[in-house]
Design an enzyme around this catalytic site. Sequence first.
Site, PDB file in Angstrom:
ATOM      1  N   ARG A  97      59.053  70.725  40.392  1.00 19.75           N
ATOM      2  CA  ARG A  97      60.004  69.733  39.885  1.00 19.75           C
ATOM      3  C   ARG A  97      61.369  70.057  40.480  1.00 19.75           C
ATOM      4  O   ARG A  97      61.526  71.075  41.150  1.00 19.75           O
ATOM      5  CB  ARG A  97      60.026  69.744  38.351  1.00 19.75           C
ATOM      6  N   GLY A  98      62.343  69.178  40.192  1.00 22.16           N
ATOM      7  CA  GLY A  98      63.658  69.340  40.813  1.00 22.16           C
ATOM      8  C   GLY A  98      63.637  68.560  42.120  1.00 22.16           C
ATOM      9  O   GLY A  98      62.667  68.646  42.891  1.00 22.16           O
ATOM     10  N   ALA A  99      64.707  67.804  42.348  1.00 26.00           N
ATOM     11  CA  ALA A  99      64.704  66.831  43.447  1.00 26.00           C
ATOM     12  C   ALA A  99      64.326  67.450  44.796  1.00 26.00           C
ATOM     13  O   ALA A  99      63.500  66.901  45.533  1.00 26.00           O
ATOM     14  CB  ALA A  99      66.086  66.182  43.523  1.00 26.00           C
ATOM     15  N   ARG A 127      56.786  60.340  41.133  1.00 31.23           N
ATOM     16  CA  ARG A 127      57.985  60.413  40.284  1.00 31.23           C
ATOM     17  C   ARG A 127      59.050  59.530  40.929  1.00 31.23           C
ATOM     18  O   ARG A 127      59.415  59.750  42.081  1.00 31.23           O
ATOM     19  CB  ARG A 127      58.485  61.869  40.147  1.00 31.23           C
ATOM     20  N   ASP A 133      69.538  63.903  41.215  1.00 30.32           N
ATOM     21  CA  ASP A 133      68.246  63.419  41.717  1.00 30.32           C
ATOM     22  C   ASP A 133      68.413  62.213  42.628  1.00 30.32           C
ATOM     23  O   ASP A 133      67.522  61.891  43.412  1.00 30.32           O
ATOM     24  CB  ASP A 133      67.319  63.068  40.552  1.00 30.32           C
ATOM     25  N   GLN A 153      64.169  72.420  30.609  1.00 29.02           N
ATOM     26  CA  GLN A 153      64.359  73.072  31.919  1.00 29.02           C
ATOM     27  C   GLN A 153      65.437  74.155  31.854  1.00 29.02           C
ATOM     28  O   GLN A 153      65.362  75.154  32.574  1.00 29.02           O
ATOM     29  CB  GLN A 153      64.775  72.040  32.976  1.00 29.02           C
ATOM     30  N   ASN A 198      71.018  62.161  37.156  1.00 29.36           N
ATOM     31  CA  ASN A 198      70.546  63.537  36.924  1.00 29.36           C
ATOM     32  C   ASN A 198      69.848  63.554  35.567  1.00 29.36           C
ATOM     33  O   ASN A 198      69.772  62.526  34.868  1.00 29.36           O
ATOM     34  CB  ASN A 198      71.716  64.523  36.985  1.00 29.36           C
ATOM     35  N   LYS A 199      69.347  64.688  35.195  1.00 36.60           N
ATOM     36  CA  LYS A 199      68.554  64.839  33.967  1.00 36.60           C
ATOM     37  C   LYS A 199      69.224  64.181  32.768  1.00 36.60           C
ATOM     38  O   LYS A 199      70.446  64.269  32.609  1.00 36.60           O
ATOM     39  CB  LYS A 199      68.335  66.336  33.723  1.00 36.60           C
TER      40      LYS A 199
HETATM   41  O1  MRU Z   1      62.700  66.344  35.717  1.00 38.71           O
HETATM   42  P1  MRU Z   1      63.180  67.409  36.659  1.00 38.71           P
HETATM   43  O2  MRU Z   1      63.045  68.776  36.099  1.00 38.71           O
HETATM   44  O3  MRU Z   1      62.548  67.266  38.023  1.00 38.71           O
HETATM   45  O4  MRU Z   1      64.721  67.108  36.815  1.00 38.71           O
HETATM   46  C1  MRU Z   1      65.488  67.948  37.628  1.00 38.71           C
HETATM   47  C2  MRU Z   1      66.940  67.672  37.561  1.00 38.71           C
HETATM   48  O5  MRU Z   1      67.399  66.774  36.899  1.00 38.71           O
HETATM   49  C3  MRU Z   1      67.820  68.552  38.410  1.00 38.71           C
HETATM   50  O6  MRU Z   1      69.097  68.630  37.846  1.00 38.71           O
HETATM   51  C4  MRU Z   1      67.950  67.951  39.802  1.00 38.71           C
HETATM   52  O7  MRU Z   1      66.708  67.700  40.377  1.00 38.71           O
HETATM   53  C5  MRU Z   1      68.779  68.767  40.674  1.00 38.71           C
HETATM   54  S1  MRU Z   1      67.933  70.199  41.353  1.00 38.71           S
HETATM   55  C6  MRU Z   1      67.822  69.907  42.968  1.00 38.71           C
END
Ligand code: MRU
Length: 384
Positions: free
Chosen positions: A69-71, A110, A264, A223, A274-275
């Site tokens: 996970r994470g962009a 996603r 993201d 997270q 973002n999240k």
């Molecule tokens: O749902 P996730 O855990 O994939 O979300 C991740 C985030 O929102 C991070 O802040 C974002 O991807 C930046 S990390 C490169």
Amino acid sequence: MRCRDTKKKARGEQTMKVNGVPYRTIWLDEQDDSIVHSIDQTKLPHVFQVEQLTSLEDVIRVIKDMHVRGAILIGAAAAFGMYFAAREAPRGEAGESFLRQSGDRLKAARPTAVNLSWAVDRQLTHLLPDGSHAERSARARETALAIVREEEEACRSIGEHGLEIMQRLARAKPGQVINILTHCNAGWLGCIDHGTATALIYAAFDAGLPIHVWVDETRPWNQGARLTAWELGQHGVPHTVIADNTGGHLMQHGLVDLVVVGSDRTTRTGDVANKIGTYLKALAAQANQVPFYVALTSSTFDWSLRDGVKEIPIEERGGEEVRSIQGWHQGHLVEVRLTPENSPVKNYGFDVTPASLVTGLITERGICEASESGIRQLFPELQD
Ligand code: MRU
């Protein structure tokens, strides 16, 4: 399983470590290039487990189920997904449509992080021109490895640029601790190494600046509580986990010097997805004159969008993540229900923070204002 890179060490760069052993989040097996290794993030911080991916199906599954996970990591995983697709593609004319369909399936895994479609499209650009099956597989392998290398280097540069902000804050408060608040995990676990938001945190810590990080727990998936707290702890960075609703209170009492988060998807005008919950932190930061920075690599820009609130697709995930919570009990991972059995739930994965609330964007090319003109100063090649 261990990720070694002597060139990197010789250059004296930082590498994230797990119990003292350097790791990246994803890597191709050194002996057998039909295997990709990745860290299963659903089990952290309680169990550190590396899993093997050997097919396009595997990659789609681990992206959907958030093992990765994470962009930035999602983008890198998708690049390896296209590498598997190139290996699995039928020979002859049917190969091209198989690759396109594989790309569409990966993109649908996603929807919010643009890095995923960016990586798929970059692979397709290299793959669709003619070539034998073997040539396509080799090209896909090289492209996936290039994406990993470039993203890792970009995050390292974010750390260097972000360090200037941290040094400025340190000069303004000589001898005092700099308190940073972050949301979700924009750490090395969401990238390849270093992280985006954490790149400046690690750079400041390694430079000897006195820092402390407030880690938002980041419901519903936690997270922050699970991943950011774990990786900061592995690196020895002082931190405190807080419930998501705590940030505003801390800011009112002068206990936050800087908010830094990842992204993201960022529009060409500087709106940032973002999240979920990031927007509320940005509002609180503006109300309390706390600088709010977003750290991102250029693969996170969606140059086609201008209005983030209207145009960025927001992922909705299954209700189980809200209804229940995972934890560690007597040596096992357990899931327990939080809500009444019949209460409906909603689970938006992301929100959009308008550019007007963002103090600046920290990219691998430097720091800029969150506006189209600011971004253009760093990316002059941007077309109208
Ligand atoms: O749902 P996730 O855990 O994939 O979300 C991740 C985030 O929102 C991070 O802040 C974002 O991807 C930046 S990390 C490169």
